[in-house]
Design a protein around this motif. Structure first.
Motif, mmCIF file in Angstrom:
data_model
loop_
_atom_site.group_PDB
_atom_site.id
_atom_site.type_symbol
_atom_site.label_atom_id
_atom_site.label_comp_id
_atom_site.label_asym_id
_atom_site.label_seq_id
_atom_site.Cartn_x
_atom_site.Cartn_y
_atom_site.Cartn_z
ATOM 1 N N MET A 11 0.844 -1.185 0.000
ATOM 2 C CA MET A 11 0.000 0.000 0.000
ATOM 3 C C MET A 11 0.883 1.241 0.000
ATOM 4 S SD MET A 11 -2.987 1.159 2.668
ATOM 5 C CE MET A 11 -4.103 -0.110 2.118
ATOM 6 N N VAL A 12 0.486 2.210 -0.818
ATOM 7 C CA VAL A 12 1.272 3.435 -0.930
ATOM 8 C C VAL A 12 0.311 4.597 -1.144
ATOM 9 C CG1 VAL A 12 1.586 3.183 -3.428
ATOM 10 C CG2 VAL A 12 3.275 4.454 -2.079
ATOM 11 N N GLN A 13 0.721 5.775 -0.753
ATOM 12 C CA GLN A 13 -0.102 6.959 -0.967
ATOM 13 C C GLN A 13 0.008 7.437 -2.411
ATOM 14 O OE1 GLN A 13 1.095 9.867 1.969
ATOM 15 N NE2 GLN A 13 -0.282 9.001 3.506
ATOM 16 N N PRO A 14 -0.997 8.151 -2.884
ATOM 17 C CA PRO A 14 -0.893 8.724 -4.235
ATOM 18 C C PRO A 14 0.378 9.564 -4.384
ATOM 19 C CG PRO A 14 -3.117 8.928 -3.415
ATOM 20 C CD PRO A 14 -2.299 8.413 -2.270
ATOM 21 N N GLY A 16 3.265 8.154 -4.655
ATOM 22 C CA GLY A 16 4.361 7.322 -4.182
ATOM 23 C C GLY A 16 4.871 6.361 -5.231
ATOM 24 N N SER A 17 5.826 5.540 -4.809
ATOM 25 C CA SER A 17 6.479 4.597 -5.731
ATOM 26 C C SER A 17 6.537 3.203 -5.125
ATOM 27 C CB SER A 17 7.913 5.052 -6.024
ATOM 28 O OG SER A 17 7.939 6.302 -6.662
ATOM 29 N N LEU A 18 6.538 2.224 -6.013
ATOM 30 C CA LEU A 18 6.775 0.832 -5.657
ATOM 31 C C LEU A 18 7.587 0.184 -6.765
ATOM 32 C CD1 LEU A 18 3.287 -0.437 -4.381
ATOM 33 C CD2 LEU A 18 5.338 -0.172 -2.997
ATOM 34 N N ARG A 19 8.352 -0.827 -6.414
ATOM 35 C CA ARG A 19 9.035 -1.619 -7.425
ATOM 36 C C ARG A 19 8.627 -3.069 -7.260
ATOM 37 N NH1 ARG A 19 15.402 -2.896 -8.762
ATOM 38 N NH2 ARG A 19 15.189 -4.231 -6.919
ATOM 39 N N LEU A 20 8.022 -3.606 -8.304
ATOM 40 C CA LEU A 20 7.631 -5.012 -8.322
ATOM 41 C C LEU A 20 8.754 -5.842 -8.937
ATOM 42 C CD1 LEU A 20 3.935 -4.761 -9.578
ATOM 43 C CD2 LEU A 20 4.831 -4.513 -7.252
ATOM 44 N N SER A 21 8.898 -7.051 -8.432
ATOM 45 C CA SER A 21 9.870 -7.991 -8.984
ATOM 46 C C SER A 21 9.165 -9.267 -9.400
ATOM 47 C CB SER A 21 10.945 -8.331 -7.948
ATOM 48 O OG SER A 21 11.675 -7.198 -7.569
ATOM 49 N N CYS A 22 9.658 -9.870 -10.448
ATOM 50 C CA CYS A 22 9.156 -11.158 -10.931
ATOM 51 C C CYS A 22 10.375 -12.046 -11.125
ATOM 52 C CB CYS A 22 8.391 -10.988 -12.222
ATOM 53 S SG CYS A 22 7.933 -12.546 -13.020
ATOM 54 N N ALA A 23 10.548 -13.008 -10.240
ATOM 55 C CA ALA A 23 11.709 -13.880 -10.282
ATOM 56 C C ALA A 23 11.313 -15.258 -10.788
ATOM 57 C CB ALA A 23 12.327 -13.986 -8.893
ATOM 58 N N ALA A 24 12.075 -15.755 -11.736
ATOM 59 C CA ALA A 24 11.844 -17.099 -12.273
ATOM 60 C C ALA A 24 12.762 -18.086 -11.578
ATOM 61 C CB ALA A 24 12.092 -17.113 -13.775
ATOM 62 N N SER A 25 12.173 -19.131 -11.033
ATOM 63 C CA SER A 25 12.968 -20.146 -10.348
ATOM 64 C C SER A 25 12.890 -21.458 -11.097
ATOM 65 C CB SER A 25 12.466 -20.333 -8.918
ATOM 66 O OG SER A 25 11.144 -20.826 -8.920
ATOM 67 N N GLU A 88 -6.111 4.871 -9.348
ATOM 68 C CA GLU A 88 -6.558 3.979 -10.414
ATOM 69 C C GLU A 88 -5.528 2.925 -10.799
ATOM 70 O OE1 GLU A 88 -6.565 7.339 -10.407
ATOM 71 O OE2 GLU A 88 -6.076 8.147 -12.406
ATOM 72 N N ASP A 89 -4.332 3.007 -10.240
ATOM 73 C CA ASP A 89 -3.343 1.935 -10.445
ATOM 74 C C ASP A 89 -3.568 0.764 -9.498
ATOM 75 O OD1 ASP A 89 -0.904 4.524 -10.874
ATOM 76 O OD2 ASP A 89 -1.818 3.308 -12.462
ATOM 77 N N THR A 90 -4.490 0.923 -8.559
ATOM 78 C CA THR A 90 -4.785 -0.143 -7.619
ATOM 79 C C THR A 90 -5.281 -1.378 -8.353
ATOM 80 O OG1 THR A 90 -5.295 1.382 -5.820
ATOM 81 C CG2 THR A 90 -6.256 -0.829 -5.694
ATOM 82 N N ALA A 91 -4.630 -2.508 -8.106
ATOM 83 C CA ALA A 91 -4.970 -3.763 -8.789
ATOM 84 C C ALA A 91 -4.071 -4.874 -8.258
ATOM 85 C CB ALA A 91 -4.767 -3.624 -10.299
ATOM 86 N N VAL A 92 -4.383 -6.088 -8.665
ATOM 87 C CA VAL A 92 -3.439 -7.184 -8.501
ATOM 88 C C VAL A 92 -2.574 -7.221 -9.759
ATOM 89 C CG1 VAL A 92 -3.127 -9.658 -8.184
ATOM 90 C CG2 VAL A 92 -5.036 -8.490 -7.059
ATOM 91 N N TYR A 93 -1.279 -7.215 -9.564
ATOM 92 C CA TYR A 93 -0.336 -7.199 -10.682
ATOM 93 C C TYR A 93 0.247 -8.600 -10.879
ATOM 94 C CZ TYR A 93 -0.538 -2.148 -11.079
ATOM 95 O OH TYR A 93 -0.964 -0.857 -11.303
ATOM 96 N N TYR A 94 0.229 -9.038 -12.131
ATOM 97 C CA TYR A 94 0.690 -10.373 -12.487
ATOM 98 C C TYR A 94 1.851 -10.296 -13.470
ATOM 99 C CZ TYR A 94 -3.830 -11.971 -10.652
ATOM 100 O OH TYR A 94 -4.917 -12.227 -9.867
ATOM 101 N N THR A 115 0.527 -9.990 -7.142
ATOM 102 C CA THR A 115 0.839 -9.217 -5.942
ATOM 103 C C THR A 115 -0.059 -7.984 -5.915
ATOM 104 O OG1 THR A 115 2.626 -8.181 -4.668
ATOM 105 C CG2 THR A 115 2.734 -7.927 -7.057
ATOM 106 N N GLN A 116 -0.610 -7.699 -4.753
ATOM 107 C CA GLN A 116 -1.576 -6.605 -4.638
ATOM 108 C C GLN A 116 -0.861 -5.264 -4.516
ATOM 109 O OE1 GLN A 116 -5.176 -6.640 -4.476
ATOM 110 N NE2 GLN A 116 -4.867 -4.418 -4.633
ATOM 111 N N VAL A 117 -1.325 -4.308 -5.304
ATOM 112 C CA VAL A 117 -0.869 -2.919 -5.193
ATOM 113 C C VAL A 117 -2.087 -2.066 -4.870
ATOM 114 C CG1 VAL A 117 0.050 -0.946 -6.459
ATOM 115 C CG2 VAL A 117 1.078 -3.212 -6.750
ATOM 116 N N THR A 118 -2.005 -1.329 -3.790
ATOM 117 C CA THR A 118 -3.094 -0.448 -3.368
ATOM 118 C C THR A 118 -2.563 0.963 -3.220
ATOM 119 O OG1 THR A 118 -4.172 -2.266 -2.182
ATOM 120 C CG2 THR A 118 -4.872 -0.022 -1.635
#
Length: 121
Positions: A11-14, A16-25, A88-94, A115-118
């Protein structure tokens, strides 16, 4: 067996920033095109950004200039840097990736668990 694992949501305020990672194992595979999608309840999953194996990128219009997709092939990880976040960027990111196992002649499509982004004040 290959798995995609997303992380970095929260969760982040309008603004703000987040960095998502997608790791392949797994082992003995190569990764082709990778995309980040997002989905809100009641709506179709939408494509946010893609990156090719060579590093070419594309973005959905609403995130251009705010989101950046990148990849670290040595770490088998793809990132989505999200800046100037809006409610409006709030969503589950895949994460979605085309992966070829070493004993295969073709690419198969894989999804992460999401992963949920709010974005909220």
């Amino acid at each position: 067996q290959v798995q995609l694992v997303e992380s970095g949501g929260g969760m982040v305020q309008p603004g703000g920033s987040l960095r998502l990672s997608c790791a392949a194992s797994g082992s003995d595979f190569s990764i082709g095109r990778v995309g980040w999608f997002r989905q809100v309840p009641g709506k179709q999953r939408e494509l946010v950004a893609t990156i090719s194996s060579g590093g070419s990128t594309n973005y959905e219009d609403s995130v251009k200039g705010r989101f950046t997709i990148s990849r670290d092939n040595a770490k088998k990880t793809v990132y989505l840097q999200m800046n100037s976040l809006k409610p409006e960027d709030t969503a589950v990111y895949y994460c979605n990736a085309n992966i070829r196992l070493s004993d295969s002649a073709h690419f198969d499509n894989y999804w992460g668990q999401g992963t949920q982004v709010t974005v909220s004040s």
